[in-house]
Motif scaffolding. Sequence first.
Motif, short mmCIF file in Angstrom:
data_model
loop_
_atom_site.label_atom_id
_atom_site.label_comp_id
_atom_site.label_asym_id
_atom_site.label_seq_id
_atom_site.Cartn_x
_atom_site.Cartn_y
_atom_site.Cartn_z
N ASP A 130 -7.30 -13.93 8.31
CA ASP A 130 -6.52 -13.58 9.10
C ASP A 130 -6.43 -11.96 8.25
O ASP A 130 -5.36 -12.05 7.28
N ILE A 131 -6.63 -10.73 8.73
CA ILE A 131 -6.14 -10.13 8.53
C ILE A 131 -4.38 -9.41 8.55
O ILE A 131 -4.08 -8.98 7.63
N LEU A 132 -4.12 -9.92 9.51
CA LEU A 132 -2.62 -9.68 9.53
C LEU A 132 -1.45 -10.24 9.03
O LEU A 132 -0.70 -10.32 8.73
N ALA A 133 -2.33 -11.48 7.87
CA ALA A 133 -1.13 -11.69 7.15
C ALA A 133 -2.04 -11.53 6.10
O ALA A 133 -0.55 -12.44 4.76
N MET A 134 -2.29 -10.95 5.78
CA MET A 134 -2.47 -10.56 4.04
C MET A 134 -1.12 -10.17 3.88
O MET A 134 -0.91 -9.26 4.15
N SER A 135 -1.53 -9.93 1.93
CA SER A 135 -0.64 -9.09 1.40
C SER A 135 -0.55 -8.42 0.99
O SER A 135 -1.41 -7.42 1.45
N SER A 174 -8.41 5.02 18.37
CA SER A 174 -8.07 4.95 17.30
C SER A 174 -6.99 3.95 16.74
O SER A 174 -6.89 3.39 15.87
N VAL A 175 -6.23 3.67 17.62
CA VAL A 175 -5.21 2.99 17.61
C VAL A 175 -5.89 1.49 17.41
O VAL A 175 -4.65 0.27 16.07
N THR A 176 -6.66 0.97 17.32
CA THR A 176 -6.90 -0.21 17.86
C THR A 176 -7.75 0.08 15.73
O THR A 176 -7.97 -1.27 15.62
N ALA A 177 -8.69 0.71 15.72
CA ALA A 177 -9.53 1.25 14.70
C ALA A 177 -7.94 1.02 13.97
O ALA A 177 -8.65 0.13 12.49
N LYS A 178 -6.93 1.68 13.70
CA LYS A 178 -5.92 1.42 12.48
C LYS A 178 -5.58 0.12 11.95
O LYS A 178 -5.44 -0.18 11.07
N SER A 179 -5.32 -0.70 13.41
CA SER A 179 -5.13 -1.53 13.70
C SER A 179 -5.86 -2.60 12.28
O SER A 179 -5.43 -3.98 12.17
N ILE A 180 -6.98 -2.77 12.50
CA ILE A 180 -7.71 -3.59 11.66
C ILE A 180 -8.21 -3.09 10.57
O ILE A 180 -8.16 -4.31 9.83
N MET A 181 -7.60 -1.99 10.14
CA MET A 181 -7.74 -1.81 8.92
C MET A 181 -5.87 -1.31 8.25
O MET A 181 -5.73 -1.60 6.52
N ARG A 182 -5.04 -2.85 9.16
CA ARG A 182 -3.34 -2.51 8.91
C ARG A 182 -3.36 -1.21 8.42
O ARG A 182 -2.35 -0.83 7.73
N LEU A 183 -3.70 0.08 9.40
CA LEU A 183 -2.73 1.14 9.08
C LEU A 183 -1.72 1.58 10.09
O LEU A 183 -1.38 2.72 9.45
N ILE A 184 -1.31 0.27 11.10
CA ILE A 184 -0.29 1.19 11.81
C ILE A 184 1.38 1.26 10.60
O ILE A 184 1.73 0.23 10.52
N ALA A 185 1.64 2.04 10.83
CA ALA A 185 3.03 2.78 10.45
C ALA A 185 4.32 2.92 11.23
O ALA A 185 3.84 3.09 12.08
N ASP A 186 5.36 2.83 10.68
CA ASP A 186 6.41 2.67 11.53
C ASP A 186 6.61 4.48 11.93
O ASP A 186 6.00 5.29 11.83
N PRO A 187 6.76 5.07 13.14
CA PRO A 187 7.53 3.25 14.38
C PRO A 187 6.36 2.56 14.72
O PRO A 187 6.62 2.10 16.26
N ARG A 243 -1.74 -6.79 -2.05
CA ARG A 243 -2.48 -7.08 -2.89
C ARG A 243 -3.29 -7.05 -2.39
O ARG A 243 -4.93 -6.66 -2.35
N GLU A 244 -4.03 -7.82 -1.37
CA GLU A 244 -4.70 -8.38 -0.73
C GLU A 244 -5.65 -6.87 0.22
O GLU A 244 -6.86 -6.75 0.31
N LEU A 245 -4.92 -6.11 1.13
CA LEU A 245 -4.85 -5.21 1.34
C LEU A 245 -5.60 -4.59 1.25
O LEU A 245 -6.70 -3.92 0.83
N ARG A 246 -4.98 -4.33 -0.34
CA ARG A 246 -6.09 -3.11 -1.41
C ARG A 246 -7.14 -3.59 -2.01
O ARG A 246 -8.33 -2.89 -1.89
N SER A 247 -7.37 -4.63 -1.70
CA SER A 247 -8.81 -5.18 -2.04
C SER A 247 -9.32 -5.22 -0.21
O SER A 247 -11.11 -5.06 -0.60
N TYR A 248 -8.99 -5.82 1.00
CA TYR A 248 -9.88 -5.57 1.47
C TYR A 248 -10.23 -4.03 2.02
O TYR A 248 -11.68 -3.99 1.69
N ARG A 249 -9.38 -2.98 2.16
CA ARG A 249 -9.97 -1.69 2.29
C ARG A 249 -10.46 -1.06 1.26
O ARG A 249 -9.88 -0.60 0.37
N GLY A 250 -11.54 -0.85 1.83
CA GLY A 250 -13.31 -0.20 0.95
C GLY A 250 -13.42 -1.38 0.84
O GLY A 250 -14.93 -0.87 0.80
N ALA A 251 -13.53 -2.36 0.24
CA ALA A 251 -14.37 -3.14 -0.04
C ALA A 251 -14.88 -4.51 0.81
O ALA A 251 -16.08 -4.49 0.56
N GLU A 252 -14.28 -4.73 1.89
CA GLU A 252 -15.20 -4.91 3.37
C GLU A 252 -15.15 -4.64 4.46
O GLU A 252 -15.74 -5.34 4.84
#
Length: 341
Positions: free
Chosen positions: A77-82, A49-62, A84-93
């Motif tokens: 590059d998902i890890l370099a997204m801003s 599940s941590v892998t899945a959340k990483s792909i969605m950039r949903l890993i939060a502190d800690p 705004r880009e993430l809001r477009s990426y999640r759900g649409a892509e």
Amino acid sequence: MGETLLQVKDLRVSYYTYAGEVQSVRGISFDVEKGETVAIVGESGCGKSVTAKSIMRLIADPGKIKEGSSITLDGRDILAMSGRELRSYRGAECAMIFQDALTSLDPTMKVGKQIAEVLTIHGMATKREAAAKAVELLRQVGIPNPERRAQEYPHQFSGGMRQRAMIATALACGPKLLIADEPTTALDVTIQAQIIDLMKQMQKELNAAILLITHDLGVVADIARRICVMYSGKIVERGSADDIFYRPRHPYTLALLSAVPRLDLENKEHLASIEGTPPDLLKPPAGCPFCTRCKYCMPICQEEMPESTDFGGGHQASCWLHDPRAPRVDAPLYDEKEGRV
């Protein structure tokens, strides 16, 4: 070989707690081609599940995705997204079906409105168009009386219907990749089969790729083309569905297969289980993470992580039993000469 959609390289994710660094994912790499289904299987706590959340950039502190990790979708590059880009990426892509639909759906919002909101947020429809599309999506995923059901709340849906509503929400914008994190958890076997059939049907219609996360090998048998077996934050074996089910090369894979209930068991015969517990990821073992639970463990297994052995056709496993220097043991793994397990 198809065209690669998702590529994950050397993904490392840690959670920094009062007790120290929990190394949840420890350098895994895999890819998903366009239109195919890849499954990641393993016990609870292995990092799926941590892998899945990483792909969605949903890993939060800690939690933190460590430097050197790489995740790309269609070359981006998902890890370099801003933000705004993430809001477009999640759900649409890239969209995700979470484990528990009841806690993932907003209990204060009608189901139809939740689906429609996804469409309006991504600018794919007006409010009126989105409401009509939400009803149509509920119809497509097999929910009866979708006009009435769209006006109901999540608690008024059964477990299977909530999961269908989650699938409708995830597929609303036609994403390229659908991540299904334990989509059949807590559902009876009949509903499980219906949900898997629904995912296959929707995948065919949308030509979306699916990354299926599950602990149950029985669930992936009829849907996944390739399987990654994960244990203690690492991928210990990977290959086609036929490779994993009929030619397993790692003792952990064999243990998972043995634990799947079978119809041909004799009356009152005990179900197989994997003895012991996974290692503490606060202090991961230096060697093979499965060594403390493996009856074929050798001294080298405790000292050093084995290299991955390639058996051809994308089938790989990390086990010292396949090293040419290893002694011959009576291990029930795939025998090349005999052509069987």
